[in-house]
Design a protein around this motif. Structure first.
Motif, PDB file in Angstrom:
ATOM      1  N   GLU A  86     -21.769 103.610 -44.523  1.00  0.00           N
ATOM      2  CA  GLU A  86     -20.496 103.607 -43.807  1.00  0.00           C
ATOM      3  C   GLU A  86     -19.427 104.412 -44.530  1.00  0.00           C
ATOM      4  O   GLU A  86     -19.426 104.528 -45.756  1.00  0.00           O
ATOM      5  N   ASP A 102     -10.504 101.180 -42.309  1.00  0.00           N
ATOM      6  CA  ASP A 102      -9.541 100.075 -42.237  1.00  0.00           C
ATOM      7  C   ASP A 102      -9.839  99.014 -43.297  1.00  0.00           C
ATOM      8  O   ASP A 102      -8.914  98.376 -43.820  1.00  0.00           O
ATOM      9  N   SER A 103     -11.098  98.856 -43.629  1.00  0.00           N
ATOM     10  CA  SER A 103     -11.491  97.804 -44.567  1.00  0.00           C
ATOM     11  C   SER A 103     -11.017  98.056 -45.992  1.00  0.00           C
ATOM     12  O   SER A 103     -10.975  97.122 -46.806  1.00  0.00           O
ATOM     13  N   VAL A 104     -10.655  99.305 -46.316  1.00  0.00           N
ATOM     14  CA  VAL A 104     -10.231  99.619 -47.682  1.00  0.00           C
ATOM     15  C   VAL A 104      -8.804 100.117 -47.745  1.00  0.00           C
ATOM     16  O   VAL A 104      -8.267 100.318 -48.849  1.00  0.00           O
ATOM     17  N   LYS A 119     -13.307  93.188 -53.582  1.00  0.00           N
ATOM     18  CA  LYS A 119     -13.831  91.972 -52.968  1.00  0.00           C
ATOM     19  C   LYS A 119     -15.358  91.993 -53.030  1.00  0.00           C
ATOM     20  O   LYS A 119     -15.959  93.068 -53.095  1.00  0.00           O
ATOM     21  N   ASP A 169     -17.337  91.773 -50.692  1.00  0.00           N
ATOM     22  CA  ASP A 169     -17.811  92.595 -49.569  1.00  0.00           C
ATOM     23  C   ASP A 169     -17.813  94.081 -49.888  1.00  0.00           C
ATOM     24  O   ASP A 169     -18.398  94.878 -49.143  1.00  0.00           O
ATOM     25  N   ASP A 170     -17.173  94.475 -50.976  1.00  0.00           N
ATOM     26  CA  ASP A 170     -17.182  95.885 -51.384  1.00  0.00           C
ATOM     27  C   ASP A 170     -18.451  96.244 -52.154  1.00  0.00           C
ATOM     28  O   ASP A 170     -18.662  97.411 -52.476  1.00  0.00           O
TER      29      ASP A 170
END
Length: 122
Positions: free
Chosen positions: A46, A62-64, A87, A89-90
């Motif tokens: 991604e 958007d997530s970062v 996080k 999730d990273d």
């Protein structure tokens, strides 16, 4: 042909920071856009961030957004990804890529590094 080598990955606690580097060699040019992507186990690669050749345009997933900063030093043929407030999730293998255009999809890049592992513990 451009060759890319990432470095700077590692293990960090949640809330911590890391800075990834991407050293370019071969047919380097400040006209190449540079992107960062990541791939977690069992997931597709991604988009994370990208920067134009001159460094004037940047785009983020958007997530970062607000936590990661992409930059480049063309004199050193090196790109960077500063990652703050990490996080769990990273957690992923992070890849840098070079291409002619600023793109957010993997197909827009012609050269890829081997990846560097980032693991964020909770």
């Amino acid at each position: 042909q451009v060759q890319l080598v990432e470095s700077g990955g590692g293990l960090v606690q949640a809330g911590g920071s890391l800075r990834l580097s991407c050293a370019a060699s071969g047919r380097t040019s400040s006209s190449y856009a540079m992107g960062w992507f990541r791939q977690a186990p069992g997931k597709e690669r991604e988009f994370v961030a990208t920067i134009s050749g001159g460094g004037t345009s940047t785009y983020y997933a958007d997530s970062v957004k607000g936590r990661f900063t992409i930059s480049r030093d063309n004199a050193k043929n090196t790109g960077y990804l500063q990652m703050n407030s990490l996080k769990p999730d990273d957690t992923a293998v992070y890849y840098c890529a070079a291409g002619y255009y600023v793109r957010t999809d993997v197909h827009g890049y012609d050269a890829w590094g081997q990846g560097t592992q980032v693991t964020v513990s909770s």
